[in-house]
Design a protein around this motif. Structure first.
Motif, short mmCIF file in Angstrom:
data_model
loop_
_atom_site.label_atom_id
_atom_site.label_comp_id
_atom_site.label_asym_id
_atom_site.label_seq_id
_atom_site.Cartn_x
_atom_site.Cartn_y
_atom_site.Cartn_z
N TYR A 53 1.59 2.19 -4.99
CA TYR A 53 0.47 2.61 -4.81
C TYR A 53 0.29 3.42 -3.47
O TYR A 53 0.70 2.76 -2.43
N TYR A 163 -6.24 0.08 -5.93
CA TYR A 163 -5.23 -1.12 -6.14
C TYR A 163 -6.28 -2.06 -6.45
O TYR A 163 -7.31 -2.38 -5.81
N THR A 175 2.71 -1.15 -1.94
CA THR A 175 1.80 -0.01 -1.44
C THR A 175 2.67 0.84 -0.36
O THR A 175 3.23 0.30 0.30
#
Length: 209
Positions: A53, A163, A175
């Protein structure tokens, strides 16, 4: 284990601590010492789907360049499905990626993206599959994870959604944030290990193995 918890485990939303994953047939160094230290097994594992992400334009593919360069020396394709921008050939070539092994597919919608990724994983013709799906659904992620596991392929995807903290069947969830001097990474899920604290990755040559 009650029936509800058994169903949650079967969907890949949690990973029991006493069920360690089987040793992967193939583990490749990420090319970055600090990232290898955080990856279970000390590198990227074949058969494990990784969700990344990151905001577009945050050098989100840069952490994969060394392993993609290694995989591009194999006979299989590096399949990119629905990337948000045309891959910049000079950067890839400078990183050592053989451009003739790169196959880019621009799908028309989410269903085509999912189909291309799953077929690429199951084909046995791809060294790695990278995808940028516009949607995120647990049942579809589970299909991709199973396809990657069955074929022992490398797979990374960048969901173009926020997310979802409710859990995912993917083996890894990461992330990424761009910093002035590199990247800040945080593993939100690591199958076979605990999530990590945020750590910095220097994508310059000084941090490469």
């Amino acid at each position: 284990m009650n029936q509800q918890l058994a169903q949650i485990c079967a969907n890949g939303q949690v990973w029991p601590a006493n069920h360690a994953p089987a040793a992967a047939n193939s583990i490749l160094s990420s090319g970055y010492h600090s990232l290898d230290q955080q990856l279970p097994g000390g590198g990227w594992q074949a058969g494990q789907l990784c969700e990344i992400y990151a905001a577009p334009g945050s050098a989100e593919v840069s952490l994969l360049l060394p392993v993609l360069a290694h995989l591009s020396q194999q006979l299989g394709w590096l399949l990119w499905v629905a990337p948000p921008a045309i891959p910049f050939a000079p950067t890839l070539q400078q990183a050592g990626i053989a451009l003739e092994r790169l196959l880019v597919v621009y799908s028309q919608d989410y269903q085509q993206t999912l189909w291309c990724m799953e077929e690429g994983l199951r084909s046995g013709q791809c060294s790695a599959v990278l995808g940028w799906p516009q949607q995120w659904h647990k049942t579809h992620i589970r299909r991709l994870q199973i396809a990657a596991s069955d074929s022992q392929s490398f797979c990374w995807l960048w969901p173009q959604t926020g997310y979802d903290a409710s859990g995912s069947p993917a083996a890894l969830r990461l992330t990424l944030e761009r910093l002035n001097n590199g990247l800040q990474l945080e593993f939100r899920k690591r199958r076979g290990s605990w999530p990590s604290a945020a750590f910095q990755l220097d994508i310059q040559a000084s941090d490469k193995v």
